[in-house]
Scaffold this motif. Structure first.
Motif, PDB file in Angstrom:
ATOM      1  N   ASN A  54      66.698  -6.655  37.557  1.00 53.52           N
ATOM      2  CA  ASN A  54      66.527  -5.905  38.793  1.00 53.52           C
ATOM      3  C   ASN A  54      65.173  -6.169  39.443  1.00 53.52           C
ATOM      4  OD1 ASN A  54      69.039  -4.696  38.838  1.00 53.52           O
ATOM      5  ND2 ASN A  54      68.374  -2.890  37.656  1.00 53.52           N
ATOM      6  N   THR A  55      64.126  -6.268  38.625  1.00 50.06           N
ATOM      7  CA  THR A  55      62.798  -6.507  39.181  1.00 50.06           C
ATOM      8  C   THR A  55      62.756  -7.836  39.911  1.00 50.06           C
ATOM      9  OG1 THR A  55      61.754  -5.206  37.432  1.00 50.06           O
ATOM     10  CG2 THR A  55      60.358  -6.743  38.637  1.00 50.06           C
ATOM     11  N   ALA A  56      63.333  -8.876  39.311  1.00 49.98           N
ATOM     12  CA  ALA A  56      63.358 -10.184  39.958  1.00 49.98           C
ATOM     13  C   ALA A  56      64.164 -10.153  41.248  1.00 49.98           C
ATOM     14  CB  ALA A  56      63.937 -11.227  39.000  1.00 49.98           C
ATOM     15  N   ARG A  57      65.262  -9.428  41.247  1.00 49.80           N
ATOM     16  CA  ARG A  57      66.081  -9.355  42.455  1.00 49.80           C
ATOM     17  C   ARG A  57      65.365  -8.598  43.566  1.00 49.80           C
ATOM     18  NH1 ARG A  57      70.410  -9.431  38.565  1.00 49.80           N
ATOM     19  NH2 ARG A  57      70.228  -7.178  38.132  1.00 49.80           N
ATOM     20  N   ILE A  58      64.687  -7.515  43.220  1.00 47.98           N
ATOM     21  CA  ILE A  58      63.939  -6.754  44.231  1.00 47.98           C
ATOM     22  C   ILE A  58      62.801  -7.604  44.795  1.00 47.98           C
ATOM     23  CG2 ILE A  58      62.460  -4.739  44.620  1.00 47.98           C
ATOM     24  CD1 ILE A  58      64.149  -3.304  42.462  1.00 47.98           C
ATOM     25  N   LEU A  59      62.105  -8.333  43.901  1.00 47.13           N
ATOM     26  CA  LEU A  59      61.011  -9.196  44.339  1.00 47.13           C
ATOM     27  C   LEU A  59      61.529 -10.306  45.256  1.00 47.13           C
ATOM     28  CD1 LEU A  59      58.007  -9.901  44.163  1.00 47.13           C
ATOM     29  CD2 LEU A  59      58.542 -11.292  42.135  1.00 47.13           C
ATOM     30  N   ALA A  60      62.672 -10.891  44.887  1.00 47.98           N
ATOM     31  CA  ALA A  60      63.254 -11.954  45.717  1.00 47.98           C
ATOM     32  C   ALA A  60      63.664 -11.418  47.081  1.00 47.98           C
ATOM     33  CB  ALA A  60      64.454 -12.564  44.996  1.00 47.98           C
ATOM     34  N   TYR A 121      56.321  -4.967  42.654  1.00 50.12           N
ATOM     35  CA  TYR A 121      55.032  -5.052  41.971  1.00 50.12           C
ATOM     36  C   TYR A 121      54.786  -3.810  41.103  1.00 50.12           C
ATOM     37  CZ  TYR A 121      53.377  -9.228  44.428  1.00 50.12           C
ATOM     38  OH  TYR A 121      53.207 -10.508  44.882  1.00 50.12           O
ATOM     39  N   ALA A 122      55.245  -2.664  41.588  1.00 50.11           N
ATOM     40  CA  ALA A 122      55.110  -1.444  40.789  1.00 50.11           C
ATOM     41  C   ALA A 122      55.923  -1.552  39.502  1.00 50.11           C
ATOM     42  CB  ALA A 122      55.560  -0.232  41.606  1.00 50.11           C
ATOM     43  N   LEU A 123      57.146  -2.075  39.583  1.00 49.31           N
ATOM     44  CA  LEU A 123      57.975  -2.254  38.387  1.00 49.31           C
ATOM     45  C   LEU A 123      57.343  -3.254  37.425  1.00 49.31           C
ATOM     46  CD1 LEU A 123      61.554  -2.315  39.979  1.00 49.31           C
ATOM     47  CD2 LEU A 123      60.477  -0.442  38.708  1.00 49.31           C
ATOM     48  N   GLN A 124      56.765  -4.327  37.951  1.00 49.14           N
ATOM     49  CA  GLN A 124      56.107  -5.313  37.097  1.00 49.14           C
ATOM     50  C   GLN A 124      54.916  -4.708  36.366  1.00 49.14           C
ATOM     51  OE1 GLN A 124      55.159  -8.605  39.701  1.00 49.14           O
ATOM     52  NE2 GLN A 124      57.074  -9.672  39.235  1.00 49.14           N
ATOM     53  N   ALA A 125      54.282  -3.704  36.985  1.00 53.31           N
ATOM     54  CA  ALA A 125      53.123  -3.055  36.368  1.00 53.31           C
ATOM     55  C   ALA A 125      53.522  -1.881  35.487  1.00 53.31           C
ATOM     56  CB  ALA A 125      52.163  -2.588  37.455  1.00 53.31           C
ATOM     57  N   GLY A 126      54.833  -1.708  35.260  1.00 52.72           N
ATOM     58  CA  GLY A 126      55.310  -0.632  34.414  1.00 52.72           C
ATOM     59  C   GLY A 126      55.335   0.719  35.076  1.00 52.72           C
ATOM     60  N   LYS A 127      55.307   0.726  36.411  1.00 55.15           N
ATOM     61  CA  LYS A 127      55.332   1.991  37.153  1.00 55.15           C
ATOM     62  C   LYS A 127      56.756   2.271  37.634  1.00 55.15           C
ATOM     63  CE  LYS A 127      50.584   1.168  38.743  1.00 55.15           C
ATOM     64  NZ  LYS A 127      49.708   0.948  39.918  1.00 55.15           N
ATOM     65  N   GLN A 134      50.815   4.420  45.676  1.00 58.36           N
ATOM     66  CA  GLN A 134      49.605   4.015  44.968  1.00 58.36           C
ATOM     67  C   GLN A 134      49.566   2.497  44.781  1.00 58.36           C
ATOM     68  OE1 GLN A 134      46.877   5.876  44.037  1.00 58.36           O
ATOM     69  NE2 GLN A 134      46.068   3.820  43.633  1.00 58.36           N
ATOM     70  N   GLN A 135      50.724   1.915  44.472  1.00 58.74           N
ATOM     71  CA  GLN A 135      50.791   0.468  44.314  1.00 58.74           C
ATOM     72  C   GLN A 135      50.440  -0.246  45.620  1.00 58.74           C
ATOM     73  OE1 GLN A 135      51.315  -1.357  41.502  1.00 58.74           O
ATOM     74  NE2 GLN A 135      50.918  -3.164  42.778  1.00 58.74           N
ATOM     75  N   PHE A 136      50.916   0.317  46.723  1.00 54.23           N
ATOM     76  CA  PHE A 136      50.605  -0.292  48.021  1.00 54.23           C
ATOM     77  C   PHE A 136      49.093  -0.267  48.272  1.00 54.23           C
ATOM     78  CE2 PHE A 136      49.826   0.243  52.608  1.00 54.23           C
ATOM     79  CZ  PHE A 136      50.375  -0.936  53.084  1.00 54.23           C
TER      80      PHE A 136
END
Length: 460
Positions: A54-60, A121-127, A134-136
Motif C-alpha cells: 500500500n505504501t508503494a502504491r500511495i507513493l506512486a 512519507y508518513a507511512l514510510q516513517a512509521g506514522k 506534522q509530516q508535511f
C-alpha cells in the motif's frame, strides 16, 4: 451624435478573394497535448520499480499526480501567453475555456499530490494518517525547495478560489486580472522542487532535460508575446485618443489615432486589450472589439458603460496615450465557408458584427444582420448599420422587447421564416453567454451545422 468611419469598400477589396476558410488547429493541438500527457505517464511507469504494498502504491499515486500537475501547469501558462496561433486561429474565448479547465485539473492534481506524497512519507516513517500535517511540516522544513513549493501551492489555491464563478463575478475585473497574474509566481516557486526532489528526474537525465525544455519554451513564449511584442507594437504605432463620442445614452465610441495602424494586422471582428494612460486607468487593461474596419490612421471601439472602467471612457481627453495588446480573436472573415452569411449580435456584441457587416464580401442579399437589444433606444450604431445595408444591398433586422417587456421570438421556426435557406448560411454570433447559447440552440434546430456557427464570447 454618431460616428461614421468610411473605408468599407477598401476593407472588402482586401478580403475579396475566393472563399477558402482557414482551418482551426484546435484538434492537432489537443492531440499533441494528450500525447504529452501519455509521455508523462510512460516516464512515471518506467521509473516506478514496484507497487508491491500500500505504501508503494500511495507513493506512486503521489508521484504521477505531481508529474501530471507539473505538465498541466506548463500548459496553463502557455494558454496565458497570447500566442497568435492560439488567439487568432483557435479563438481567444476557446483558449480561455481551455485555460480555465486546465487550471481546475491542475489544482485538483496538486492537492492530490500533496496529500498522497505526505501520506506515503508518513507511512514510510512509521506514522499514521493522522500524522500527515506534522509530516508535511517536516517535509517543508527539511527537503530542498519545498518551502518555495508550499508558498506556490498556497498562492495557487487562492487563485483557484477567486476564480470560482460566484466569487469571480463579485470581484472587480482589475482585481481578478492582477491576482491571476500571480500564476507566473506559482510556476516559478513550484518548479524547482520538481527537479530537486522528483524521483523520475533523478533516474532519467533525459527527462530533466525535457522538463527544462518544456518550461523554458513556455517562458520564452510568455516573454516574447506578453512583453516584447506589445512593447514593439506600441513604440511603432504610438496610439492616442483622437476623440470620444456618445453614440446613445450609456454607449460611447473612442476614436484612436496612431501611425500606420493598417500594419498592425488587425481584421474586422477582432479585439485588442486596451490600456488608457489616464489617471485612474493606467493599471486597467480591458478587451474591447473594433467596431469599424481598421483604417491606416484610425481605429474605433464602441463600449457600453457597465462598470467603473467603461464609465470612465467618456472622460478620456483627446491626446491621451493608449497602450494596446493584440489583435486577438478568431471571429473574422477567415472562418467563412459559404457565400451567404448571417450575423447575429446581442447588446454590445454588435461591435465586431458591425465591422464584419461592413467588410464581409458579398453580393446584394448575401449578408444579413440580426441585432438583439432591449429597446430601440439601445440599438447602438443603428444609423451606420442602416447606411451600410443600403449601400451593400444587405438585410438588416432587429429584435427588441415589446412595450410590456416580452422578449422577441428567436426560435428555430422564426429563423426559418425569416431566412428559408438558413441552413446554407455561415453564422457569426456574438453576445452575452446566455443569449449566445439560446441562439446557438435555435440555429442548430433550424438546421445550421455546428461547424458553420462561429461564435466568440466577450466574457473573458
Amino acid at each position: 451624435m454618431t460616428t461614421t468611419l468610411a473605408g468599407g469598400r477598401a476593407a472588402r477589396r482586401q478580403t475579396m478573394r475566393r472563399i477558402r476558410p482557414r482551418r482551426s488547429p484546435a484538434v492537432p493541438l489537443v492531440i499533441a497535448l494528450w500525447a504529452g500527457a501519455a509521455a508523462v505517464l510512460w516516464l512515471w511507469w518506467d521509473c516506478t520499480p514496484s507497487l508491491a504494498d500500500n505504501t508503494a502504491r500511495i507513493l506512486a499515486a503521489g508521484r504521477i499526480t505531481g508529474l501530471l500537475a507539473g505538465y498541466l501547469m506548463a500548459l496553463v501558462v502557455l494558454q496565458m501567453a497570447r500566442v497568435p496561433a492560439l488567439e487568432r486561429r483557435v479563438g481567444s474565448d476557446r483558449v480561455a475555456r481551455w485555460h480555465a479547465m486546465s487550471g481546475r485539473y491542475t489544482v485538483s492534481l496538486v492537492i492530490a499530490h500533496v496529500f498522497l506524497i505526505t501520506w506515503a512519507y508518513a507511512l514510510q516513517a512509521g506514522k499514521t494518517l493522522g500524522d500527515v500535517v506534522q509530516q508535511f511540516m517536516d517535509m517543508v522544513t527539511t527537503l530542498p525547495d519545498m518551502g518555495k513549493a508550499a508558498i506556490g501551492t498556497g498562492l495557487l489555491v487562492v487563485i483557484a478560489l477567486l476564480s470560482v464563478g460566484g466569487v469571480r463575478r463579485r470581484l472587480p475585473y482589475d482585481t481578478w486580472y492582477h491576482v491571476h497574474l500571480l500564476t507566473y509566481a506559482v510556476v516559478f516557486l513550484t518548479f524547482w522542487h520538481q527537479i530537486t526532489t522528483g524521483n523520475e528526474f533523478a533516474v532519467q537525465p533525459a527527462a530533466k532535460t525535457f522538463w527544462y525544455g518544456l518550461y523554458g519554451a513556455v517562458t520564452a513564449l510568455v516573454v516574447w508575446y506578453r512583453i516584447l511584442t506589445p512593447l514593439r507594437l506600441n513604440l511603432r504605432h504610438r496610439m492616442y485618443v483622437e476623440a470620444v463620442i456618445e453614440e446613445t445614452p450609456g454607449i460611447v465610441s473612442v476614436l484612436i489615432g496612431g501611425k500606420k495602424l493598417h500594419r498592425m494586422g488587425a481584421e474586422a471582428g477582432q479585439f485588442f486589450r486596451w490600456r488608457f494612460l489616464a489617471p485612474g486607468m493606467r493599471f486597467s487593461s480591458h478587451p474591447y472589439s473594433l467596431s469599424a474596419a481598421p483604417r491606416p490612421d484610425m481605429l474605433r471601439i464602441t463600449v457600453k458603460a457597465i462598470g467603473d472602467h467603461t464609465a470612465r471612457l467618456r472622460e478620456l481627453r483627446p491626446g491621451t496615450r493608449v497602450w494596446a495588446e493584440g489583435p486577438y480573436g478568431a471571429l473574422t472573415a477567415q472562418r467563412r465557408s459559404r457565400g451567404k452569411v448571417l450575423l447575429v449580435a446581442g447588446g454590445v456584441g454588435i461591435t465586431p458584427m458591425r465591422a464584419l457587416f461592413e467588410t464581409l464580401p458579398g453580393a446584394s442579399g448575401d449578408i444579413t444582420l440580426l441585432y438583439r437589444a432591449n429597446s430601440t433606444q439601445d440599438l447602438a450604431l443603428w444609423d451606420e448599420l442602416a447606411a451600410i445595408a443600403d449601400e451593400r444591398g444587405a438585410r438588416l433586422m432587429y429584435a427588441v422587447n415589446s412595450p410590456d417587456g416580452e422578449r422577441p421570438d428567436i426560435s428555430a421556426e422564426r429563423l426559418r421564416q425569416k431566412l428559408p435557406d438558413i441552413e446554407e448560411h455561415d453564422v457569426f454570433l456574438c453576445g452575452p453567454p446566455g443569449f449566445a447559447q439560446s441562439v446557438y440552440e435555435s440555429l442548430r434546430g433550424a438546421g445550421v451545422p455546428a461547424r458553420r456557427i462561429h461564435h466568440e464570447s466577450f466574457e473573458m
